[in-house]
Design a protein around this motif. Sequence first.
Motif, PDB file in Angstrom:
ATOM      1  N   ALA A 181       0.754  -0.956   0.190  1.00 51.35           N
ATOM      2  CA  ALA A 181       0.182   0.055  -0.077  1.00 51.35           C
ATOM      3  C   ALA A 181       0.686   1.226   0.225  1.00 51.35           C
ATOM      4  N   TYR A 182       1.855   0.848   0.913  1.00 52.63           N
ATOM      5  CA  TYR A 182       3.161   2.189   0.698  1.00 52.63           C
ATOM      6  C   TYR A 182       3.947   2.511  -0.816  1.00 52.63           C
ATOM      7  N   ALA A 183       3.932   1.347  -1.105  1.00 55.67           N
ATOM      8  CA  ALA A 183       4.585   1.957  -2.713  1.00 55.67           C
ATOM      9  C   ALA A 183       3.771   2.486  -3.815  1.00 55.67           C
ATOM     10  N   MET A 201      -7.288  14.211  -1.546  1.00 52.13           N
ATOM     11  CA  MET A 201      -6.614  12.904  -1.082  1.00 52.13           C
ATOM     12  C   MET A 201      -6.898  13.060   0.842  1.00 52.13           C
ATOM     13  N   THR A 202      -7.001  14.704   1.253  1.00 52.58           N
ATOM     14  CA  THR A 202      -6.765  14.820   2.608  1.00 52.58           C
ATOM     15  C   THR A 202      -8.260  14.508   3.211  1.00 52.58           C
ATOM     16  N   ILE A 203      -9.724  14.670   2.545  1.00 48.79           N
ATOM     17  CA  ILE A 203     -10.772  14.703   2.922  1.00 48.79           C
ATOM     18  C   ILE A 203     -10.526  12.449   2.531  1.00 48.79           C
ATOM     19  N   ILE A 204     -10.282  12.095   2.178  1.00 49.85           N
ATOM     20  CA  ILE A 204      -9.754  10.547   2.084  1.00 49.85           C
ATOM     21  C   ILE A 204      -9.165   9.993   3.287  1.00 49.85           C
ATOM     22  N   VAL A 242      -5.354   4.017  -0.744  1.00 48.09           N
ATOM     23  CA  VAL A 242      -4.661   3.715  -1.560  1.00 48.09           C
ATOM     24  C   VAL A 242      -5.965   3.450  -3.036  1.00 48.09           C
ATOM     25  N   LEU A 243      -6.849   2.450  -2.564  1.00 47.27           N
ATOM     26  CA  LEU A 243      -7.628   2.646  -3.604  1.00 47.27           C
ATOM     27  C   LEU A 243      -8.800   4.245  -4.047  1.00 47.27           C
ATOM     28  N   ALA A 244      -8.747   4.199  -3.521  1.00 44.52           N
ATOM     29  CA  ALA A 244      -9.472   5.471  -3.086  1.00 44.52           C
ATOM     30  C   ALA A 244      -9.050   6.582  -4.267  1.00 44.52           C
ATOM     31  N   GLN A 245      -7.739   6.811  -3.960  1.00 41.54           N
ATOM     32  CA  GLN A 245      -7.225   7.859  -4.248  1.00 41.54           C
ATOM     33  C   GLN A 245      -6.862   7.074  -5.849  1.00 41.54           C
ATOM     34  N   ILE A 246      -6.876   5.841  -5.866  1.00 44.94           N
ATOM     35  CA  ILE A 246      -6.160   5.106  -7.583  1.00 44.94           C
ATOM     36  C   ILE A 246      -8.032   6.361  -7.784  1.00 44.94           C
ATOM     37  N   ILE A 247      -9.132   5.126  -7.818  1.00 45.40           N
ATOM     38  CA  ILE A 247      -9.896   5.913  -8.147  1.00 45.40           C
ATOM     39  C   ILE A 247     -10.353   7.611  -8.836  1.00 45.40           C
TER      40      ILE A 247
END
Length: 513
Positions: A181-183, A201-204, A242-247
Amino acid sequence: MHIFDDEETEEELKKLKDLNAMEQRTTSLEIEKKEDGGKKMSKRSWNESKKMWKIAAPAILTAVAQFSFEFVTAAFIGHLGEVELAAVSVVQNVIEGFVYGIMLGMGSALETLCGQAVGAGQYEMLGVYTQRSCIITLVTALLLTPFYIFTSPLLKLLHQNPKISNLAGKYALWVIPQLFAYALNFPIQKFLQAQSKIWVMTIISVVMLGVHVLLNWIFVTILGHGLLGAAIAGNISWWLMVLAQIIYVVGGFFPEAWTGFSSLAFENLASFVKLSLASAIMLCLELWYYSVVILMVGWLKNPEISVDAISICTNLQLWTLMITLGFNAAVSVRVSNELGAGNPKAAKFSTVVTIATSTVFGIIFTIIVLATNSQFPKIFSDKPEVIKETSKLGYFLAASIFLNSIQPVLHGVAVGAGWQFSVALVNVGCYYVFGLPFGALLGYKFKLGVKGILAGMLAGCLLQTVILTVNVYRANWATEVLQAEERLRSHAVTPLPQDEIEAIEMIDARPSR
């Protein structure tokens, strides 16, 4: 004769009055000029401060929220027992600290390139840069997995307490999913930060922190799964984030910067790896410093209480460091953007404003720690011995927090300008040649224990801060603009059109602004 004297006196008085009037006008003009200059400087400072806070505010909230995952885990585990807290603290500060530094460092190469590309208006490069960085960080995560698998024997090899080492080894195996996940997390962050678009990203991150608290309460407190429950909670929280940020990145919100997955991500990897390694070394040497301090404390007699105390201080220190990392991100983006745009004076001015702002916050947190010296340890432990030992280290913690309000901002300037390799050399000298040996001398030879080790650590931090301050002060920012242009050329996705090459050559030839 008398009349002549009177006329002469009147003429001299008139001349004197005219001279006084002229001096008053001159003085008035100088005052107006100074006032105008002061107003311009105030307006310029205010405008730069707004630009800085536009990045720093969400970056601070994001950094604090994400680091607080470990903060929350330590708080829940601390009430299970001294050995459990020590085991989790060793994994967080030694194993994960080691890995976190490498991943964050690898992502910082992307921060340099993306920031300068945005400044130059070359948005099409960002998506490919990010994909290259993800490839490199995922491969790096795979190579680092053995450190998690062999945590227990590694800690025993480093002469850590066997009971703590065995428990830490189990916990490290359970949190391997967080490594991957860090990667992905850091490259995505740098992609968003370079464009000053990080509020989503902050909200996530903040939402996932709330989820993390809930999951820990369920798995650790309600279901009583102990360390395994804490590991499960951490794995779920990190991957959901991480998945939320990718989306968010691939969902069409960045039409210029993200044009889809591309085979170009696999090209020119060698030069990207070179800059990534320089960035990783710079930040790793910084973060590993605290990990080595934890190990040194573990070599003292009866280390359980000492490790718990130093771990609490380190957690608080790193928590405040996450706030400073918001300013680190802001100054990195501002410096890289301005250098990419060919504005050396603006890059220098942004550096001054951000350092001043971060220092003010450092003073505030230092005062808070000193005022709550006997209270803050109770957040992590209800054991009187641990609380008492941690309170004794409050003054060292306060001094460290103050230095950490300046030092990471200087690192941000280095990342924005691409100075990673030279700063890595400074870190080696200040931390590993001077700070740690000095701490070992005070802690072991002069029998000062934890206090001696921390004193050495602070001495190394102070020396590094002074050297970096001098380097930033003496920097030739016009030269940095030219180097930024050359860096973008060497990492270009495709050869630049002739008109863009001519435009860059015109920038090279013009006087600095």
